[in-house]
Design a protein around this motif. Structure first.
Motif, mmCIF file in Angstrom:
data_model
loop_
_atom_site.group_PDB
_atom_site.id
_atom_site.type_symbol
_atom_site.label_atom_id
_atom_site.label_comp_id
_atom_site.label_asym_id
_atom_site.label_seq_id
_atom_site.Cartn_x
_atom_site.Cartn_y
_atom_site.Cartn_z
ATOM 1 N N LEU A 6 41.186 56.950 22.449
ATOM 2 C CA LEU A 6 42.199 56.336 21.595
ATOM 3 C C LEU A 6 41.904 56.492 20.101
ATOM 4 O O LEU A 6 42.762 56.178 19.268
ATOM 5 N N THR A 108 49.003 50.228 23.899
ATOM 6 C CA THR A 108 48.044 51.103 24.567
ATOM 7 C C THR A 108 47.588 50.626 25.939
ATOM 8 O O THR A 108 47.010 51.406 26.698
ATOM 9 N N THR A 330 42.556 45.579 21.524
ATOM 10 C CA THR A 330 42.198 46.989 21.731
ATOM 11 C C THR A 330 41.896 47.678 20.419
ATOM 12 O O THR A 330 40.929 48.443 20.312
#
Length: 367
Positions: A6, A108, A330
């Motif tokens: 990511l 995400t 996240t």
């Protein structure tokens, strides 16, 4: 689970368009290209209704459906920002419903769940249909894949393909075993899954180096592999279903041990936020609840997250937004290179669905 995949996404400043959709191409769909075109039109309308800029909408629509060479069921996750593609990833399982979201942070969590459990493995299919003797004519054909499950369902791992005369199979199997061990060691493979002719695969298994031989599971009825799909896919699906990766199980065991003695762990959303603000989190454990109402307030920097708007304003932060808690968590995890472990609620129910294993214990007891 490490979230390094990511990192390229968060290098782009928001706001972000986040799209998840089914791009499957299989016999149950009469015209898959038309289905993808329809999904593309729907995502345009959905993003526009959420206030997305036209450039980001166009960039997302242009990226959709570029996976025509992947057979079977699958999906795509597309993220764009300011008219540029920020991240494109293939989904091993199509989403239950196509979704499109536009906001300060990317959505995400559905992608993270699709990466789980990230089990490194070696799959081997030994093809042979002749007489079970090393003085027979013919060849033994080997297919092998070094991959991470379930990503290899849509992103092939490293492949090996060899054909070996049966007369050379005893010696060649030992050489091949050494080669497989090297690949397995490189990815720290948890499992070596072997299918195919019982006699020929038995010779290979017995000649594998001892460390690898102890991780072997033999399976039956493997069938032929498809291009751009995982070798032994259906057998791996059964074998790995509901399983956590060894690395994640180790992190969870550490969390439970620390929790039992009030050590370097914490539980609950408030505790997790406090630890992330200090960069103290080694791993965060999450019961995945897609419909969770939990929200957090965030500032421009990943460590700027809080339960209330007032807390962030007390730090002098002016640009403040309210976002889904899992999206805020996240972003902070990626920034501090902490790990995330998705834990099934039936295995361990966490307070607020969140727990953290800390890098170090607090010098004084938390109140």
């Amino acid at each position: 689970m490490r979230l390094s995949f990511l990192e390229p996404l968060y290098k782009q400043p928001g706001p972000y368009a986040s799209v998840y959709l089914d791009t499957s191409r299989h016999s149950a769909i009469d015209d898959p290209d038309a289905a993808v075109d329809l999904s593309r039109r729907h995502l345009r309308n959905a993003l526009a209704s959420e206030g997305a800029d036209q450039a980001s909408i166009t960039a997302a629509a242009d990226a959709v459906g570029g996976d025509m060479d992947i057979p079977g069921v699958h999906g795509q996750a597309v993220f764009t920002a300011h008219g540029r593609l920020a991240l494109l990833d293939e989904l091993p399982t199509p989403p239950a419903h196509d979704t499109a979201h536009f906001g300060t942070l990317p959505d995400t969590m559905p992608l993270i769940v699709q990466h789980s459990p990230e089990i490194p493995y070696v799959a081997v299919h030994v093809h042979y249909g002749g007489r079970h003797s090393t003085d027979a004519t013919g060849t033994v054909r080997i297919e092998a894949e070094i991959g991470v499950w379930p990503l290899t369902k849509v992103t092939p791992g490293h492949r090996l393909n060899e054909e070996i005369p049966v007369t050379d199979w005893l010696n060649a199997a030992k050489v091949l075993g050494g080669e497989l061990e090297g690949h397995a060691r490189r990815i720290n493979a948890e499992e070596v899954v072997v299918a195919g002719d019982v006699w020929a695969r038995g010779i290979l298994v017995r000649r594998l180096p001892a460390p690898l031989r102890g991780r072997v599971t033999t399976v039956e009825g493997a069938g032929e592999s498809q291009p751009r799909r995982a070798l032994l896919e259906h057998r791996l699906e059964s074998l790995f279903s509901g399983r956590m990766a060894e690395h994640d199980r180790s992190l969870l065991a550490g969390f439970l041990a620390q929790r039992a003695r009030d050590g370097a762990s914490a539980e609950g959303l408030a505790e997790a936020v406090s630890a992330l603000q200090r960069g103290q989190v080694k791993a965060l454990f999450l019961n995945n609840h897609p419909e969770s109402p939990l929200r957090l307030w965030i500032g421009p920097e990943p460590s700027q997250l809080a339960l209330t708007e007032q807390e962030l304003r007390s730090y002098g932060i002016q640009d403040i937004r309210e976002e889904r808690a899992d999206a805020a968590l996240t972003r902070a995890l990626v920034d501090t290179r902490a790990e995330l472990v998705v834990v099934p609620e039936q295995q361990l129910r966490l307070h607020d669905g969140v727990g953290v294993l800390l890098r170090y214990a607090d010098p004084t007891p938390r109140t």
